[in-house]
Each structure stands twice: as C-alpha cells, then as structure tokens.
Design a protein around this motif. Structure first.
Motif, PDB file in Angstrom:
ATOM      1  N   UNK A  22     -26.470  28.686 -11.009  1.00 31.03           N
ATOM      2  CA  UNK A  22     -25.197  27.979 -11.144  1.00 31.03           C
ATOM      3  C   UNK A  22     -25.260  26.562 -10.587  1.00 31.03           C
ATOM      4  N   UNK A  23     -26.041  26.351  -9.529  1.00 30.08           N
ATOM      5  CA  UNK A  23     -26.097  25.019  -8.925  1.00 30.08           C
ATOM      6  C   UNK A  23     -27.249  24.177  -9.475  1.00 30.08           C
ATOM      7  N   UNK A  24     -28.044  24.730 -10.391  1.00 29.36           N
ATOM      8  CA  UNK A  24     -29.148  23.971 -10.981  1.00 29.36           C
ATOM      9  C   UNK A  24     -28.606  22.929 -11.951  1.00 29.36           C
ATOM     10  N   UNK A  25     -29.401  21.929 -12.214  1.00 25.09           N
ATOM     11  CA  UNK A  25     -28.982  20.871 -13.129  1.00 25.09           C
ATOM     12  C   UNK A  25     -29.235  21.281 -14.574  1.00 25.09           C
ATOM     13  N   UNK A  26     -28.568  20.582 -15.460  1.00 28.19           N
ATOM     14  CA  UNK A  26     -28.782  20.818 -16.888  1.00 28.19           C
ATOM     15  C   UNK A  26     -30.247  20.600 -17.247  1.00 28.19           C
ATOM     16  N   UNK A  27     -30.847  19.559 -16.695  1.00 27.64           N
ATOM     17  CA  UNK A  27     -32.237  19.243 -17.016  1.00 27.64           C
ATOM     18  C   UNK A  27     -33.173  20.381 -16.622  1.00 27.64           C
ATOM     19  N   UNK A  28     -32.939  20.987 -15.484  1.00 28.09           N
ATOM     20  CA  UNK A  28     -33.791  22.087 -15.029  1.00 28.09           C
ATOM     21  C   UNK A  28     -33.649  23.299 -15.940  1.00 28.09           C
ATOM     22  N   UNK A  29     -32.413  23.639 -16.299  1.00 27.70           N
ATOM     23  CA  UNK A  29     -32.208  24.786 -17.181  1.00 27.70           C
ATOM     24  C   UNK A  29     -32.811  24.532 -18.562  1.00 27.70           C
ATOM     25  N   UNK A  30     -32.673  23.307 -19.059  1.00 27.04           N
ATOM     26  CA  UNK A  30     -33.291  22.968 -20.342  1.00 27.04           C
ATOM     27  C   UNK A  30     -34.807  23.053 -20.262  1.00 27.04           C
ATOM     28  N   UNK A  31     -35.366  22.634 -19.141  1.00 28.57           N
ATOM     29  CA  UNK A  31     -36.811  22.722 -18.966  1.00 28.57           C
ATOM     30  C   UNK A  31     -37.280  24.177 -19.047  1.00 28.57           C
ATOM     31  N   UNK A  32     -36.520  25.080 -18.444  1.00 32.03           N
ATOM     32  CA  UNK A  32     -36.871  26.501 -18.497  1.00 32.03           C
ATOM     33  C   UNK A  32     -36.837  27.026 -19.931  1.00 32.03           C
ATOM     34  N   UNK A  33     -35.830  26.604 -20.702  1.00 33.49           N
ATOM     35  CA  UNK A  33     -35.719  27.045 -22.092  1.00 33.49           C
ATOM     36  C   UNK A  33     -36.889  26.532 -22.931  1.00 33.49           C
TER      37      UNK A  33
END
Length: 418
Positions: A22-33
């Motif tokens: 929840x506190x991660x950035x959009x960029x980090x979540x996109x990187x995981x995807x």
C-alpha cells in the motif's frame, strides 16, 4: 499438513505484506508487473511442461472438454497474459487520487481519496491465466492477495507463482504480497473464507456450486457472480449479415466462458428468414440447438427446449433458441431468465437499442456486439479479477477501481466546530 495453521500463517503474512504494498510507489509496483512479464516470457518451456502435467491429469480424471479448454495454457493465452501485465502496468494508478474536493460553509475542504482494500482472497477453478490476472490487478491497486486455484491446475499455478515471486523480488516488494496456496486440500478454502482478521474481501471465480458455497459460508465480504446466462436478441430491424456474424461469434468463439451466449432470441417478424441460416451455421459447427415450439416449426431437427434450458449455462456446444414477439418479448424473457451478466441486441433502430440498454438489467448490455467482449482486457482494464453480477461495490468486469475503496479526507487550518 495442518491446514488451519498453514492458512493462518498465510493470512498473517499477507496482512503484513499489505502494508508494504500500500505504501509502495506506482513505479515500484509497475516494475514488479513488468519483471513478472519478463519472467513468464523466459519460462515458456517450464510453463508448458507444468500445464501438460495438469492436462494429462485432467484427462485421466475425466474432466470434460469445457474444463480442459479452460485449463489449457496455449502460447497465445500466455502471450495474452504477458500483454495483460504490460497493459496493467501502463494504466493510471488509482491509489491516492483525491476527488470531489469542496469547501464547506465552515471553511473546511472535504474530498475522497482512493485506497486499497487490503488483502484480497481469490478462489478459482481451472484457468491458470487467472493467477496472473488476479495478481496483477491486486498488486497494481496496492493490495496483497492470496490465490487459491483449483486442484486441476496445481502444477501450472505453482510454475506461474515462481514467476510472480521473481517479479516481486526484482522490484523489492514483500515476497508475500502474492501468495499462491500450495495445497489442493479443500479445507484451505474453508479457512480462507472465514479469516476476517486477515482477509478483507473474497472473489470467487468458478462454477455455480463453488460460488454458492462460498457465498453461504463466508465470514468475509464476497464479490461474486453465480453464472453467465447470456442472451443475444436479433431484432426485426437487424442487419442480417451483422446478426449472423455476431450470433455465431457469441456462441462458438469459445464454449467454456461465462460471457458465451447461451440463449438466442429472434423476433417473430424475421424468424422464418434468418433462423434457417443461423441453424445451418450452428449445426455446421457442431452446436446442438434446443428450441421453442415456434423455432421447431421453422427449423427441422431442433430438440424441444424445456424450462430448464432457458436457465442453463451450458458452457458447451449447446444453444437454446426462442422466437419472441418483438422487443417487449425479448426484454421480458431476458429479465426473467438472465443471470444479469451480459446481454446484447442486434438492431439498426436507435430507439430500440436505447430502450434495450435502459430496460435490460445486466452488468453489461451491448448493441450490435458479441457478448464475448464482456471481458476486462477487452474493456481496457488490462485484465479482470472477475465479472461481478452484484449491484453493490463493483459490477461487471472488476478491474483496478473495483479493488479499491474511498475514504473521506478533510483539510482545515485550525478549524473547530461551533
């Protein structure tokens, strides 16, 4: 294995991971995807071998053709999974968006901010692609997820889970942000749906029996649909070429999906002209027709339809056909027998189209389009967690926003209430 202890541990890990996601950035979540997409692409051979084991076990266990079709992970479906991950990564991040900000007479500002739901449990059957779709949407929307696939797809799901873990690790996100249950013991489902301390919402995807059981026994809120009794109505003002093309696609594109047409309705004014053409096309494709008395009077060899046929989700090459008296008859039939999933009208008459989409009470209502388009990927959601026929919280294909909630936010400058 102590199932209760195992599931409690999974739940605790998911709750802890949800905070980090929840506190991660959009960029980090996109990187995981995107890293997961790369991992899937690199693991094609491993995925094919794992899926082959599941298909072989399925055949040995007597799974029907529709179930085997859902289970199969073809190269094209793998391509779609990879593209779905990339599309989800490219979508706007709903988390943190603040809307409807207004000044109140007191001087404070009040608005709404979109937030993750927390931990989402997904229970599904057969389709291994759901593992990727569910994980990608939950992750993008800032949620942790617990995935429990069917026993028939255990090898495929575990192979996909390894790719998901690689994607999370590369982005530095908690490894338990996505957990795929490792046991096929059905007791795991019973535990998952009764863990409100760890799970915020359950999304079941599967047969009617599974969803009814979960809806009955769950102690966690459920986003569900029970079945997909989808209709195509061919109006007297329809373009015959469009009608043939759409009806054939809606039924024969894939038989084992919830957005496949199960009942065809034809206006009595054009039935004698178009039904023989439709019947010939369906019979050539191996579809069994079950029709009303008026249908059987027009087309030879049609099996007599029973009341149960109007309520059936066949998920097979079987189609119920009924001749109706105009738009009134079509709407009356649909609103009586539809599962409120997806229904379509074929017409060139704008007024009739508008009335159809207004009066048919389904989660997706279409004009001159195949019901097969009722899909999160086709709607531009990147993927979907499922198609909800509920009317509260989320309805239709459930994408990113359906996996979030809103909370009020208030801004003041030392304001006090007097």
């Amino acid at each position: 294995m102590d199932i209760a202890a195992y599931m409690a541990e999974v739940g605790q890990q998911a709750r802890a991971a949800a905070t980090g996601v929840a506190r991660s950035t959009t960029a980090v979540r996109n990187q995981a995807l995107l890293a997961t997409a790369e991992a899937l692409d690199a693991a094609r051979e491993e995925l094919a071998l794992a899926n082959g084991k599941d298909l072989q076990m399925g055949r040995e266990n007597g799974l029907d053709a529709a179930m085997l079709d859902r289970l199969e992970l073809t190269p094209q479906r793998l391509d779609t999974m990879i593209e779905g991950l990339r599309q989800v990564a490219s979508l706007p991040d709903p988390i943190g968006a603040i809307t409807d900000m207004n000044y109140r007479p007191s001087g404070i500002q009040v608005g709404k901010m979109r937030v993750p739901l927390g931990v989402i449990g997904i229970i599904y059957e057969s389709r291994p692609n759901v593992t990727v779709e569910a994980a990608s949407l939950c992750l993008k929307s800032g949620n942790a997820t617990i995935l429990r696939g069917g026993s028939e797809s255990i090898h495929s799901n575990q192979a996909i889970a390894r790719c998901l873990s690689a994607g999370l690790a590369k982005a530095g996100l908690p490894e338990n942000a996505v957990q795929v249950i490792k046991t096929t013991d059905r007791a795991a489902v019973g535990e998952l749906i009764t863990m409100p301390d760890y799970v915020d919402v359950i999304v079941p995807r599967g047969g009617k029996g599974l969803i009814e059981r979960i809806s009955r026994d769950a102690r966690v809120p459920v986003i569900k649909h029970l079945d997909g009794v989808c209709h195509v109505y061919i109006d007297s003002h329809a373009d015959p070429e469009k009608a043939l093309k759409v009806a054939i696609n809606a039924k024969t594109h894939r038989y084992g999906t919830c957005n496949t047409m199960e009942t065809l309705l034809v206006d009595a004014e054009i039935a004698e002209d178009i039904l023989p053409l439709l019947a010939q096309a369906f019979v050539e494709r191996g579809v069994e027709l079950r029709g009303c008395e008026r249908t059987r009077a027009i087309v030879e060899g049609v099996v007599e339809a029973t009341e149960a046929d109007w309520e059936a989700e066949y998920l097979a090459p079987v189609l119920a056909v009924r001749v109706v008296d105009g738009l009134e008859g079509a709407i009356a039939h649909i609103n009586r027998y539809s599962s409120q999933h997806t229904d379509s009208i074929i017409t060139e008459n704008y007024t009739r189209a508008r009335r159809f989409i207004t009066e048919v009470d389904s989660s997706s209502v279409m004009v001159n389009a195949s019901t097969r388009f009722a899909d999160g990927f086709e709607y531009g959601l990147g993927a979907e967690i499922g198609i909800s026929t509920d009317k509260i919280h989320a309805r239709g294909p459930v994408g990113l926003e359906g996996l979030t909630s809103e909370k009020y936010v208030v801004f003041g400058d030392g304001h006090i209430r007097t």
